[in-house]
Write a protein that holds these residues in place. Structure first.
Motif, PDB file in Angstrom:
ATOM      1  N   VAL A   1       6.893  20.075  -0.280  1.00 12.85           N
ATOM      2  CA  VAL A   1       6.722  19.326   0.974  1.00 12.85           C
ATOM      3  C   VAL A   1       6.076  17.969   0.714  1.00 12.85           C
ATOM      4  CG1 VAL A   1       5.505  19.262   3.185  1.00 12.85           C
ATOM      5  CG2 VAL A   1       6.661  21.360   2.467  1.00 12.85           C
ATOM      6  N   PHE A   2       5.012  17.959  -0.075  1.00 15.00           N
ATOM      7  CA  PHE A   2       4.327  16.693  -0.349  1.00 15.00           C
ATOM      8  C   PHE A   2       5.192  15.754  -1.198  1.00 15.00           C
ATOM      9  CE2 PHE A   2       0.547  18.743   1.262  1.00 15.00           C
ATOM     10  CZ  PHE A   2      -0.159  17.683   1.810  1.00 15.00           C
ATOM     11  N   ASN A   3       6.027  16.326  -2.059  1.00 16.94           N
ATOM     12  CA  ASN A   3       6.983  15.511  -2.791  1.00 16.94           C
ATOM     13  C   ASN A   3       7.883  14.745  -1.834  1.00 16.94           C
ATOM     14  OD1 ASN A   3       7.657  15.180  -5.736  1.00 16.94           O
ATOM     15  ND2 ASN A   3       7.078  17.337  -5.777  1.00 16.94           N
ATOM     16  N   ALA A   4       8.424  15.452  -0.857  1.00 14.76           N
ATOM     17  CA  ALA A   4       9.348  14.845   0.101  1.00 14.76           C
ATOM     18  C   ALA A   4       8.667  13.748   0.920  1.00 14.76           C
ATOM     19  CB  ALA A   4       9.919  15.918   1.027  1.00 14.76           C
ATOM     20  N   ILE A   5       7.424  13.967   1.320  1.00 14.03           N
ATOM     21  CA  ILE A   5       6.713  12.992   2.160  1.00 14.03           C
ATOM     22  C   ILE A   5       6.325  11.753   1.367  1.00 14.03           C
ATOM     23  CG2 ILE A   5       4.619  12.585   3.510  1.00 14.03           C
ATOM     24  CD1 ILE A   5       4.703  15.531   4.333  1.00 14.03           C
ATOM     25  N   VAL A   6       5.730  11.964   0.198  1.00 15.59           N
ATOM     26  CA  VAL A   6       5.221  10.836  -0.591  1.00 15.59           C
ATOM     27  C   VAL A   6       6.355   9.944  -1.070  1.00 15.59           C
ATOM     28  CG1 VAL A   6       4.043  10.213  -2.736  1.00 15.59           C
ATOM     29  CG2 VAL A   6       3.100  11.999  -1.281  1.00 15.59           C
ATOM     30  N   TRP A   7       7.514  10.524  -1.405  1.00 12.22           N
ATOM     31  CA  TRP A   7       8.630   9.694  -1.845  1.00 12.22           C
ATOM     32  C   TRP A   7       9.143   8.793  -0.726  1.00 12.22           C
ATOM     33  CZ3 TRP A   7       9.828   8.163  -6.375  1.00 12.22           C
ATOM     34  CH2 TRP A   7       9.563   8.959  -7.503  1.00 12.22           C
TER      35      TRP A   7
ATOM     36  N   PHE B   1       0.833  -1.202   0.000  1.00 14.30           N
ATOM     37  CA  PHE B   1       0.000   0.000   0.000  1.00 14.30           C
ATOM     38  C   PHE B   1       0.870   1.255   0.000  1.00 14.30           C
ATOM     39  CE2 PHE B   1      -2.228   3.287   2.550  1.00 14.30           C
ATOM     40  CZ  PHE B   1      -3.282   3.548   1.688  1.00 14.30           C
ATOM     41  N   LEU B   2       1.904   1.282   0.868  1.00 17.51           N
ATOM     42  CA  LEU B   2       2.814   2.429   0.919  1.00 17.51           C
ATOM     43  C   LEU B   2       3.548   2.595  -0.402  1.00 17.51           C
ATOM     44  CD1 LEU B   2       4.383   1.955   4.482  1.00 17.51           C
ATOM     45  CD2 LEU B   2       2.677   3.646   3.804  1.00 17.51           C
ATOM     46  N   LEU B   3       3.990   1.476  -0.969  1.00 19.28           N
ATOM     47  CA  LEU B   3       4.687   1.521  -2.256  1.00 19.28           C
ATOM     48  C   LEU B   3       3.771   2.029  -3.355  1.00 19.28           C
ATOM     49  CD1 LEU B   3       7.219   0.906  -3.886  1.00 19.28           C
ATOM     50  CD2 LEU B   3       6.455  -1.463  -4.088  1.00 19.28           C
ATOM     51  N   SER B   4       2.502   1.644  -3.307  1.00 23.30           N
ATOM     52  CA  SER B   4       1.532   2.099  -4.315  1.00 23.30           C
ATOM     53  C   SER B   4       1.347   3.613  -4.253  1.00 23.30           C
ATOM     54  CB  SER B   4       0.190   1.398  -4.105  1.00 23.30           C
ATOM     55  OG  SER B   4       0.317   0.006  -4.248  1.00 23.30           O
ATOM     56  N   ILE B   5       1.221   4.146  -3.039  1.00 23.34           N
ATOM     57  CA  ILE B   5       1.063   5.598  -2.877  1.00 23.34           C
ATOM     58  C   ILE B   5       2.304   6.323  -3.384  1.00 23.34           C
ATOM     59  CG2 ILE B   5       0.834   7.484  -1.212  1.00 23.34           C
ATOM     60  CD1 ILE B   5      -0.814   5.634   0.525  1.00 23.34           C
ATOM     61  N   GLY B   6       3.473   5.842  -2.964  1.00 23.18           N
ATOM     62  CA  GLY B   6       4.712   6.502  -3.348  1.00 23.18           C
ATOM     63  C   GLY B   6       5.040   6.382  -4.815  1.00 23.18           C
TER      64      GLY B   6
ATOM     65  N   SER C   1      14.840  18.678  -7.217  1.00 25.45           N
ATOM     66  CA  SER C   1      13.820  17.628  -7.368  1.00 25.45           C
ATOM     67  C   SER C   1      14.341  16.272  -6.903  1.00 25.45           C
ATOM     68  CB  SER C   1      13.353  17.550  -8.826  1.00 25.45           C
ATOM     69  OG  SER C   1      14.437  17.243  -9.688  1.00 25.45           O
ATOM     70  N   CYS C   2      15.631  15.977  -7.135  1.00 28.03           N
ATOM     71  CA  CYS C   2      16.168  14.699  -6.659  1.00 28.03           C
ATOM     72  C   CYS C   2      16.381  14.739  -5.146  1.00 28.03           C
ATOM     73  CB  CYS C   2      17.456  14.331  -7.388  1.00 28.03           C
ATOM     74  SG  CYS C   2      18.939  15.177  -6.862  1.00 28.03           S
ATOM     75  N   TRP C   3      16.658  15.923  -4.589  1.00 27.20           N
ATOM     76  CA  TRP C   3      16.772  16.072  -3.135  1.00 27.20           C
ATOM     77  C   TRP C   3      15.440  15.759  -2.470  1.00 27.20           C
ATOM     78  CZ3 TRP C   3      14.622  18.744   0.894  1.00 27.20           C
ATOM     79  CH2 TRP C   3      15.355  18.868   2.067  1.00 27.20           C
ATOM     80  N   LEU C   4      14.355  16.154  -3.111  1.00 26.57           N
ATOM     81  CA  LEU C   4      13.022  15.904  -2.554  1.00 26.57           C
ATOM     82  C   LEU C   4      12.709  14.415  -2.454  1.00 26.57           C
ATOM     83  CD1 LEU C   4      10.985  18.634  -4.475  1.00 26.57           C
ATOM     84  CD2 LEU C   4      11.680  18.697  -2.074  1.00 26.57           C
ATOM     85  N   GLU C   5      13.309  13.601  -3.305  1.00 27.71           N
ATOM     86  CA  GLU C   5      13.030  12.169  -3.300  1.00 27.71           C
ATOM     87  C   GLU C   5      13.538  11.470  -2.036  1.00 27.71           C
ATOM     88  OE1 GLU C   5      13.878  10.121  -7.009  1.00 27.71           O
ATOM     89  OE2 GLU C   5      13.844  12.049  -8.062  1.00 27.71           O
ATOM     90  N   SER C   6      14.492  12.084  -1.352  1.00 24.54           N
ATOM     91  CA  SER C   6      15.021  11.477  -0.118  1.00 24.54           C
ATOM     92  C   SER C   6      15.004  12.432   1.072  1.00 24.54           C
ATOM     93  CB  SER C   6      16.462  10.988  -0.349  1.00 24.54           C
ATOM     94  OG  SER C   6      17.295  12.066  -0.762  1.00 24.54           O
ATOM     95  N   GLY C   7      14.749  13.723   0.826  1.00 26.72           N
ATOM     96  CA  GLY C   7      14.844  14.731   1.883  1.00 26.72           C
ATOM     97  C   GLY C   7      13.796  14.629   2.968  1.00 26.72           C
TER      98      GLY C   7
ATOM     99  N   MET D   1      10.472   9.261   8.924  1.00 28.59           N
ATOM    100  CA  MET D   1      10.710   7.923   9.467  1.00 28.59           C
ATOM    101  C   MET D   1      10.781   7.918  10.997  1.00 28.59           C
ATOM    102  SD  MET D   1      10.946   5.881   6.846  1.00 28.59           S
ATOM    103  CE  MET D   1      11.250   5.945   5.089  1.00 28.59           C
ATOM    104  N   LEU D   2      11.083   9.068  11.574  1.00 31.00           N
ATOM    105  CA  LEU D   2      11.196   9.135  13.031  1.00 31.00           C
ATOM    106  C   LEU D   2       9.850   8.903  13.715  1.00 31.00           C
ATOM    107  CD1 LEU D   2      13.592  12.207  13.345  1.00 31.00           C
ATOM    108  CD2 LEU D   2      14.167   9.800  13.744  1.00 31.00           C
ATOM    109  N   ILE D   3       8.753   9.183  13.005  1.00 30.78           N
ATOM    110  CA  ILE D   3       7.423   9.013  13.603  1.00 30.78           C
ATOM    111  C   ILE D   3       7.131   7.541  13.899  1.00 30.78           C
ATOM    112  CG2 ILE D   3       4.938   9.355  13.265  1.00 30.78           C
ATOM    113  CD1 ILE D   3       5.620  11.813  11.575  1.00 30.78           C
ATOM    114  N   PRO D   4       7.220   6.623  12.911  1.00 29.38           N
ATOM    115  CA  PRO D   4       6.994   5.210  13.245  1.00 29.38           C
ATOM    116  C   PRO D   4       8.045   4.650  14.195  1.00 29.38           C
ATOM    117  CG  PRO D   4       7.766   5.416  10.984  1.00 29.38           C
ATOM    118  CD  PRO D   4       7.443   6.786  11.453  1.00 29.38           C
TER     119      PRO D   4
END
Length: 368
Positions: free
Chosen positions: A274-280, A36-41, A63-69, A74-77
C-alpha cells in the motif's frame, strides 16, 4: 490634473509590478511543493520497492504495478480543487479540464510509463544498489539530450555545471560497484538487469521532455489542476498496462501465497504494498509538477540529485556499507543542487529588474 494623472499612472504601474512579482512567488511556491513531493517519492519509492524484494518478494509485474497503481490518490487533490472552485465562483464549476488531445497524449505517455516501470522494477530486483544507482543516474544525460531535441532546452553555465557534477557523481558512485553484487544472481540475470535499467533511464529521459512538449502544444491554459489530471490519466494507463502483465503472469493469484511467506509477516506485506503505491504517486506528481513549474531538465536534475541521498538512507535503514565513493557522490550531488538553484536565483533576480510595469513583459523583449 496632469499631476493627478501621473500619480494614477504610477500607482497602476506599481500594481502591475506587484501582481507580476506575486505570480512569480506563487510559481516558486508550487515548484518547491513539487520538489518536496518528488523528494519523498524518489527516495521513499526505491527504498520501499527494495524492501519488498529483500524480504521475500519476487513478483516483478506486481512491483511495477505498484509504481502506478496508487492513481486514485490523485482524486483527493482534484476533489479539493473542485470544492474550492465551487465555493469561489458560487456556480457550477467545471469538473475536468482535460481536452481530447491531452487525454490521448496522457494515454500514450502512460503506456510508455508502464513499460518504464517494468524495466525499472526488473533492474531493482537483479542489480546491486551502487550499480543500479549508477545506471539510473544516466537518465539525466538522456533527459538533457531529449530536452534539447524536443523542446529546444537552453543551457546556462550553471545548468552545464550541474550536469557535469551529477555525471561525475554517478561515475564515482559506480566505482567498486561489483563488491555490492547480490548473492544468488546469475551472470545472465545481472546483465539483463543492467540493460533493462539502462533502457528504463533512456525511456524516462524521453518521457519527461514529451510531457513538457505536450503542455506547450496544448491549446488550453495549463493549470496545476490540469497537471494533476494529466498525471492521473498517465498513471491509469500505466496501471492498465501492468495489470495485463500481472494477469498473464498470474501475479494476482500469487499475492496471498507470497504474503504468508513474507519475512516481515502477512500484515506488513500488505502495508509495504500500500505504501509503495502511495509514495510512488508522490514521485510522478512531483516530476510532472516540476515540469509544469520549471522544465523537464530540472525534473531530471532533481531525480539525479536525490539518488545518492537514497543510497545514504539505504545505509541507515538496511545497514548497507557507506563507502567513501558514496560520500563523495553525495557531496557532488548537493554541490550540483546548490549550483543549479543559485543560477535560478540569479536569473529570477535579473528578470524582476527587467520587468516593464506597463506591459508586464521584459524590457528587452519590448524593444524593436
Amino acid at each position: 490634473m496632469e499631476i493627478e494623472s501621473q500619480v494614477n499612472n504610477h500607482d497602476h504601474e506599481e500594481l502591475n509590478r506587484q501582481k507580476t512579482v506575486e505570480k512569480l512567488f506563487l510559481k516558486r511556491m508550487i515548484l518547491l511543493l513539487n520538489c518536496f513531493l518528488l523528494s519523498i517519492g524518489n527516495t521513499g519509492g526505491p527504498l520501499l520497492l527494495r524492501l519488498y524484494f529483500i524480504r521475500g518478494g519476487k513478483r516483478v509485474w506486481l512491483s511495477c504495478w505498484l509504481e502506478s497503481g496508487g492513481w486514485p490518490v490523485m482524486l483527493i487533490p482534484l476533489l479539493g480543487s473542485y470544492i474550492y472552485r465551487v465555493r469561489k465562483s458560487k456556480e457550477k464549476a467545471k469538473l475536468f479540464f482535460l481536452t481530447p488531445f491531452l487525454f490521448l497524449a496522457g494515454a500514450v505517455l502512460g503506456v510508455l510509463t508502464g513499460v518504464d516501470d517494468w524495466l525499472y522494477a526488473y533492474g531493482v530486483s537483479k542489480l546491486p544498489v551502487s550499480t543500479f544507482s549508477l545506471i539510473t543516474s544516466t537518465h539525466l544525460a538522456f533527459t538533457a539530450g531529449f530536452a534539447f531535441l524536443i523542446v529546444k532546452q537552453k543551457f546556462t553555465s550553471y545548468t552545464i555545471n550541474t550536469i557535469v557534477l551529477l555525471t561525475v557523481a554517478a561515475v564515482v558512485l559506480g566505482v567498486h560497484s561489483s563488491s555490492d553484487r547480490p548473492n544468488g544472481i546469475s551472470n545472465m540475470e545481472y546483465f539483463t538487469g543492467f540493460f533493462m535499467t539502462l533502457g528504463a533511464s533512456a525511456l524516462y529521459g524521453f518521457v519527461l521532455p514529451m510531457v513538457e512538449l505536450t503542455y506547450k502544444k496544448s491549446k488550453t491554459k495549463i493549470s496545476y489542476t490540469l497537471v494533476i489530471e494529466m498525471q492521473m490519466v498517465m498513471s491509469l494507463f500505466a496501471t492498465a498496462f501492468c495489470t495485463i502483465g500481472m494477469l498473464a503472469n498470474k501475479d494476482f493469484q500469487a499475492i496471498p501465497r507470497e504474503a504468508k511467506t513474507y519475512e516481515l509477516g502477512e500484515a506488513k506485506y500488505y502495508t509495504v504494498l500500500v505504501f509503495n503505491a502511495i509514495v510512488w504517486q508522490f514521485f510522478f506528481l512531483g516530476a510532472v509538477g516540476v515540469i509544469f513549474s520549471a522544465s523537464s531538465l530540472l525534473s531530471g536534475i532533481m531525480i539525479a540529485v536525490l539518488l545518492p541521498i537514497t543510497e545514504t538512507l539505504a545505509v541507515l535503514f538496511y545497514h548497507e556499507k557507506f563507502s567513501s565513493e558514496k560520500g563523495i557522490a553525495l557531496a557532488l550531488s548537493l554541490w550540483a543542487f546548490v549550483s543549479y538553484f543559485y543560477g535560478e536565483y540569479k536569473h529570477t533576480k535579473e528578470f524582476k529588474q527587467t520587468i516593464d510595469p506597463q506591459t508586464n513583459i521584459t524590457k528587452e523583449s519590448s524593444q524593436p
